[in-house]
Each structure stands twice: as structure tokens, then as C-alpha cells.
Design a protein around this motif. Sequence first.
Motif, PDB file in Angstrom:
ATOM      1  N   GLY A 277       0.819  -1.218   0.000  1.00 14.75           N
ATOM      2  CA  GLY A 277       0.000   0.000   0.000  1.00 14.75           C
ATOM      3  C   GLY A 277       0.847   1.261   0.000  1.00 14.75           C
ATOM      4  N   GLU A 278       1.825   1.325   0.906  1.00 11.33           N
ATOM      5  CA  GLU A 278       2.715   2.489   0.968  1.00 11.33           C
ATOM      6  C   GLU A 278       3.642   2.520  -0.234  1.00 11.33           C
ATOM      7  N   LEU A 279       4.077   1.361  -0.674  1.00  7.61           N
ATOM      8  CA  LEU A 279       4.970   1.277  -1.827  1.00  7.61           C
ATOM      9  C   LEU A 279       4.315   1.875  -3.064  1.00  7.61           C
ATOM     10  N   LYS A 280       3.039   1.574  -3.247  1.00  6.81           N
ATOM     11  CA  LYS A 280       2.313   2.132  -4.390  1.00  6.81           C
ATOM     12  C   LYS A 280       2.271   3.654  -4.323  1.00  6.81           C
ATOM     13  N   ASN A 281       2.034   4.208  -3.128  1.00  7.22           N
ATOM     14  CA  ASN A 281       1.988   5.664  -2.979  1.00  7.22           C
ATOM     15  C   ASN A 281       3.335   6.298  -3.294  1.00  7.22           C
ATOM     16  N   ILE A 282       4.420   5.668  -2.842  1.00  8.98           N
ATOM     17  CA  ILE A 282       5.760   6.196  -3.093  1.00  8.98           C
ATOM     18  C   ILE A 282       6.043   6.251  -4.592  1.00  8.98           C
ATOM     19  N   ILE A 283       5.739   5.168  -5.293  1.00 12.09           N
ATOM     20  CA  ILE A 283       6.000   5.120  -6.735  1.00 12.09           C
ATOM     21  C   ILE A 283       5.108   6.112  -7.477  1.00 12.09           C
ATOM     22  N   LYS A 284       3.840   6.183  -7.084  1.00  8.94           N
ATOM     23  CA  LYS A 284       2.902   7.087  -7.751  1.00  8.94           C
ATOM     24  C   LYS A 284       3.301   8.544  -7.563  1.00  8.94           C
ATOM     25  N   ILE A 285       3.699   8.915  -6.343  1.00 13.17           N
ATOM     26  CA  ILE A 285       4.110  10.299  -6.083  1.00 13.17           C
ATOM     27  C   ILE A 285       5.397  10.633  -6.829  1.00 13.17           C
ATOM     28  N   LEU A 287       6.311   9.491  -9.667  1.00  9.05           N
ATOM     29  CA  LEU A 287       5.912   9.729 -11.057  1.00  9.05           C
ATOM     30  C   LEU A 287       5.156  11.046 -11.203  1.00  9.05           C
ATOM     31  N   ALA A 288       4.253  11.315 -10.275  1.00 11.12           N
ATOM     32  CA  ALA A 288       3.424  12.520 -10.370  1.00 11.12           C
ATOM     33  C   ALA A 288       4.254  13.789 -10.228  1.00 11.12           C
ATOM     34  N   PHE A 289       5.283  13.759  -9.385  1.00 15.56           N
ATOM     35  CA  PHE A 289       6.107  14.938  -9.136  1.00 15.56           C
ATOM     36  C   PHE A 289       7.243  15.096 -10.151  1.00 15.56           C
TER      37      PHE A 289
END
Length: 346
Positions: A277-285, A287-289
Motif C-alpha cells: 500500500g505504501e509502496l504504491k503511494n511512493i511510486i505514484k508520487i 511519477l506525479a512529481f
Amino acid sequence: MRKKDILNLIKFHAEKNELQFRNEAMKIAEYFDDNGDHQLAEYIMSQFSTANTFIPQSDSFDSKFLKKVEFNFEPLPLPKEIAEDIKGIINAVNHNVGVNKFLFKGSPGTGKTETVKQIARLLDRTLYIVEFSELIDSKMGQTSKNIVSVFREINTMPFLSNIVILFDEIDAIALDRINSNDVREMGRVTSTILKEIENLNSDAVLIATTNLFENFDRALVRRFDTVIDFDRYQKEDLIEIAESILNSLLKTFKNAGRETKLFKKIIGNIDPIPNPGELKNIIKISLAFSDPSNEYDYLKRLLRYTLEKNEEIELKKLHQMGFTLREIEILTGISKSQVSRDLKGE
């Protein structure tokens, strides 16, 4: 068919509750159909269709305590041991032998809730989640009454064999007694849950999740057919899951480049690697930033999670972490030849 079904039918007719009367009649029709009496089942169904009345489907069910959950179709990679347990649950439900109550335990972010969604999707069932905000009440005795009500709704839902019920973070009602000033009230709540789970309709599939299994009531644990442990991720599992998450996200972030080997090496240097769950947020952020004009900027941002707070990205440090000259060039923008000279002290 149980006596209770006939009594419910009479009760709803007497109360002139047409919706619940139809729902109960549909359950009885399903019972006869499942037991080979298709002619009688069709006759019961036809009584409603010829009367031009609405035959309720599971999607039309309306409840104060239960909310329909929409699926997403993103991949959910799991360690082999957990995946085998999930296959076992699906097999148990399809055997239709009354093995229908499952408890998922594990740390936050280990994929418990998302796995329930996948199970419902694979079983081709509608998923409903219990709304604890509606269930828990400050009034004396009302929470227990609400629990009885929600289980009554579950047991009489139309087309129950097409539904999965999720008690997400059941700790909200199973553990409150620990911090409650009114121990007697929470004792009643616990007793009510035990009784209602014990009397759950065998057509239902109930899955509960908990982050606090160590504090969980032992008697309640025994009411579940099996407990699935989600804290079984090895480092290699998390690296593979990270790659799967990236591949899914790259469909959205089309300007980002794919450097799988480098990406996995960065993830492998995170200590410890977070749960999915946290890993997905780290990767997504990351990419987004990232800078849209730099296809690998997200890798540089992701790299910062491997470093100490405010630590600079130094060539020597990257070299010690096992990155090649080409990989250091991608991460820093410094040419391989310059990186080589700098590392040699020139």
C-alpha cells in the motif's frame, strides 16, 4: 429450506412489506432451483414476472449499514503462499459446503482489503462493506442492536449467494471494549457479534480484516473458518510487486521511461521496503512529481527514499550502492566518462 424462511414470508406478507416479501420468495425459489426442482422455482419466479413487478437483484439492495463497493481491475500481485490461500478460499466457496467466514490479519498496507475486492470479482459476486460509522452508536445498547440489524439484513439479502460481505477493520467493534469505560456494554457487543457470526446464513461469504490481531478476541477468532496472515512478504516479493505497480502506472504516466533493472535496484536499496500500500503511494508520487521533460526524473525522486533525510546524492555513495556508470548517468545527468573520472579522483 428452513422454517425461518417460511416464517419470514408470512411475517413480511402480514406487515405488507412487499420488497422483503419478494426478496424472501426469491430466496425460496433459489433454494428449489439449487435442489433440482427447477419447475417449482420457475413457477415462483413467474408469479412476479406475470404480475409485472420488479424482481430485485443484488445491485438494487438498499441498506443503512451496507455499502456497495466498486471493483478496480488493477493487478494485485501476492506472495505465492498468500496467493495459494486465496485460491483455497475461492475453492471453498465454490464447493458450497458452509466454509464461508474468513479473517485476514496483517499490517496496514499489506493488501487485505484489495484482496477481498479481487476475491469478489473472481467469484463474480457483488461486494458490500459494513459502514461502521453507522453501526457504532454512543447510546447504551444501540451498537448491539445495530449489529443484530446488519446481520438480519445480510441473512435476508436477495440473491445472497451472489454477494460477499466485508467487515473492513473489524477492530472497530471487536476491540473497543479494551478502551471503553463501560466494559459491560462492550461485553454485550462482543457477545452479540459471536452469536450473529455463529448464525450467519450459509449462503453468505463474510470476510473480515484486522490490523490488531494480537489484541483480537480469541472466541471471535474461533468463529472464522480460517485466518489468512498477510505479513508474509519477503524482500523479493516486494521488489516484484513494485515492478507490477510501476508497469500499471506507466500506462497513465506516458512520458516516463521504462528502466526496469534500475528501478528494481532502487527499490531493493530501500531498507526496509514498505508494504504494498505504501509502496504504491511512493511510486505514484515519484511519477506525479517528476519533470515531464525528463523521462527518468521519477527514478531520481524514487532514489531519495533509499537515502537518509537530507542526504545528498553523491557519486561515491551511488557506486557503493551497486549502481553502474550508465545507471549513475541516468540518475544524476552526469556523463559516464565524467562519473568515471570523478570516481577515480581526477
